[in-house]
Design a protein around this motif. Structure first.
Motif, PDB file in Angstrom:
ATOM      1  N   LEU A  33       0.858  -1.188   0.000  1.00 57.25           N
ATOM      2  CA  LEU A  33       0.000   0.000   0.000  1.00 57.25           C
ATOM      3  C   LEU A  33       0.893   1.236   0.000  1.00 57.25           C
ATOM      4  O   LEU A  33       1.845   1.322   0.774  1.00 57.25           O
ATOM      5  N   ALA A  74       0.894   5.464   0.145  1.00 53.43           N
ATOM      6  CA  ALA A  74       0.087   6.644   0.475  1.00 53.43           C
ATOM      7  C   ALA A  74       0.885   7.892   0.127  1.00 53.43           C
ATOM      8  O   ALA A  74       2.061   7.997   0.506  1.00 53.43           O
ATOM      9  N   ILE A 106      -8.682   6.198  -3.549  1.00 56.04           N
ATOM     10  CA  ILE A 106      -8.084   4.858  -3.435  1.00 56.04           C
ATOM     11  C   ILE A 106      -8.039   4.238  -4.832  1.00 56.04           C
ATOM     12  O   ILE A 106      -9.043   4.267  -5.548  1.00 56.04           O
ATOM     13  N   VAL A 143      -9.876   0.068   3.736  1.00 53.28           N
ATOM     14  CA  VAL A 143      -8.873   1.151   3.795  1.00 53.28           C
ATOM     15  C   VAL A 143      -9.588   2.496   3.979  1.00 53.28           C
ATOM     16  O   VAL A 143      -9.118   3.375   4.711  1.00 53.28           O
ATOM     17  N   ASP A 144     -10.723   2.646   3.323  1.00 55.01           N
ATOM     18  CA  ASP A 144     -11.535   3.852   3.481  1.00 55.01           C
ATOM     19  C   ASP A 144     -11.992   3.989   4.939  1.00 55.01           C
ATOM     20  O   ASP A 144     -11.900   5.055   5.550  1.00 55.01           O
ATOM     21  N   ALA A 152      -9.086   4.942   7.189  1.00 56.07           N
ATOM     22  CA  ALA A 152      -8.745   6.368   7.057  1.00 56.07           C
ATOM     23  C   ALA A 152      -9.737   7.221   7.840  1.00 56.07           C
ATOM     24  O   ALA A 152      -9.345   8.161   8.550  1.00 56.07           O
ATOM     25  N   VAL A 156      -4.132   6.874  -2.168  1.00 53.41           N
ATOM     26  CA  VAL A 156      -3.709   5.567  -1.675  1.00 53.41           C
ATOM     27  C   VAL A 156      -3.781   4.557  -2.813  1.00 53.41           C
ATOM     28  O   VAL A 156      -4.788   4.476  -3.515  1.00 53.41           O
ATOM     29  N   ILE A 201      -3.482   0.497  -3.528  1.00 50.83           N
ATOM     30  CA  ILE A 201      -3.370  -0.854  -2.967  1.00 50.83           C
ATOM     31  C   ILE A 201      -2.871  -1.768  -4.085  1.00 50.83           C
ATOM     32  O   ILE A 201      -3.487  -1.839  -5.148  1.00 50.83           O
ATOM     33  N   ASP A 208      -4.605  -4.876   4.488  1.00 56.42           N
ATOM     34  CA  ASP A 208      -4.676  -3.532   3.894  1.00 56.42           C
ATOM     35  C   ASP A 208      -5.031  -2.490   4.956  1.00 56.42           C
ATOM     36  O   ASP A 208      -4.506  -1.375   4.950  1.00 56.42           O
ATOM     37  N   ALA A 226      -2.802   0.602   5.999  1.00 56.07           N
ATOM     38  CA  ALA A 226      -3.342   1.963   5.868  1.00 56.07           C
ATOM     39  C   ALA A 226      -3.187   2.732   7.176  1.00 56.07           C
ATOM     40  O   ALA A 226      -2.806   3.912   7.163  1.00 56.07           O
ATOM     41  N   LEU A 277      -0.962   6.045   6.857  1.00 56.43           N
ATOM     42  CA  LEU A 277      -1.616   7.353   7.008  1.00 56.43           C
ATOM     43  C   LEU A 277      -1.168   8.036   8.290  1.00 56.43           C
ATOM     44  O   LEU A 277      -1.074   9.265   8.349  1.00 56.43           O
TER      45      LEU A 277
END
Ligand code: ATP
Length: 297
Positions: free
Chosen positions: A37, A39, A47, A68-69, A72, A87, A89, A105, A109, A113
């Motif tokens: 991943l 960022a 994403i 991942v959303d 975040a 981001v 993946i 993931d 993340a 992040l």
């Protein structure tokens, strides 16, 4: 960031708790099969997915359903920050395979992040956020080999000297984890409140004896997975007759793993299992590190 898939060497499952989750005693092992991943700074949030050729990209949501959303959102809310970043993946862990690819993931993340936003989240808070995202996410942060209790989210490292060799056989179609647990409940209405302990498995790991480990591998969800997917039982019988020390469904399946004595032994079992129904067969080892930074740019 790079984050590993997991297999469950022991998966003891108890009767559902009042909150609907099943209590687990599990021994996780992180194996050398990874999602990456990346960022990067941005003034929007996006994403993107780059999937290995054996992964169907449409199996991975890219909207608010992507874990991942959610990771975040949770991290940004924890610090009162705006959610900004690009981001990417890069997915190699088969989806819905019982290998916790989504959890990998999510762990990647959280760490990526945290660095990108210079948020300096403590390890304790990261583990707490990880547990909110999913039962397997704290282990994806920790890696190595670990005992998981609660619903799997309470993790502590265990002694596991040396290296174990595995043949990993994903399935072309996934199995839904909730569906496998529902079938477990139908098959075992009298499951104990306390899940079966992992003592025998932990002793086999500490002794670093492949035959002891083969005998100790345990998965309470395997009967449910076999009922839903009889082809898995056939595959495991085949792998064992081809010389694997032991085959087992991992997690809620449908991925099957085969313990082997050495890299050569694993390659020979993988070769014997190769057929049109199983176009992807991976040889890997564990334990490996949890989510870690590969490169700062
Ligand atoms: P679990 O046992 O935790 O459900 P799994 O390994 O069986 O994990 P995953 O690959 O984590 O399964 O995916 C489960 C579902 O989660 C997928 O079917 C997909 O719809 C959804 N999902 C959301 N985000 C991701 C992601 N980043 N990668 C893969 N799947 C994701």
């Amino acid at each position: 960031m790079r984050a590993p898939a997991k297999i469950n060497l022991h998966l003891g499952v108890g009767a559902p708790r009042p909150d609907g989750f099943h209590p687990l005693t599990t021994v996780y092992q992180a194996v050398g099969l990874y999602d990456d991943l990346t960022a990067a700074d941005s003034d929007t949030w996006r994403i993107e997915l780059d999937a290995a050729d054996y992964i169907e990209p449409t199996d991975v949501p890219l909207d608010g359903d992507n874990i991942v959303d959610r990771a975040a959102d949770l991290l940004a809310a924890h610090h009162g920050l705006a959610r900004l970043g690009d981001v990417q993946i890069t997915k190699a862990i088969p989806v819905a395979g019982g290998l916790a690819g989504g959890s990998a993931d999510a762990a990647a993340a959280l760490v990526a992040l945290d660095r990108l936003w210079a948020a300096q989240t403590t390890d304790e808070d990261l583990l707490g956020l990880a547990a909110q995202l999913g039962s397997d996410v704290p282990f994806a942060l920790l890696g190595g080999t670990a005992l998981g209790t609660g619903r799997g989210e309470l993790v502590e490292p265990v002694a596991d000297p040396g290296t174990w060799w595995w043949v990993v056989v994903p399935s072309a179609t996934g199995l839904s984890t909730p569906e496998v647990y529902r079938h477990f409940d139908r098959l075992f209405p009298d499951a104990p409140a306390d899940p079966p302990p992992a003592d025998v498995l932990l002793a086999a790991l500490a002794a670093h004896d492949p035959l002891l480990l083969a005998a100790a591998l345990h998965n309470d969800l395997q009967a449910a997975a076999f009922d839903l997917r009889p082809d898995l039982e056939t595959l495991i019988e085949r792998g064992e007759s081809e010389g694997a020390l032991r085959g087992m469904v991992t997690g809620s399946g449908p991925t099957c793993v085969f313990l082997c004595e050495s890299p050569d032994h694993a390659r020979s079992v993988a070769g014997a299992l190769d057929d049109p129904d199983h176009p992807v067969i991976l040889v890997t080892n564990g334990p490996v590190a949890g989510a870690h930074v590969v490169e700062y740019v």
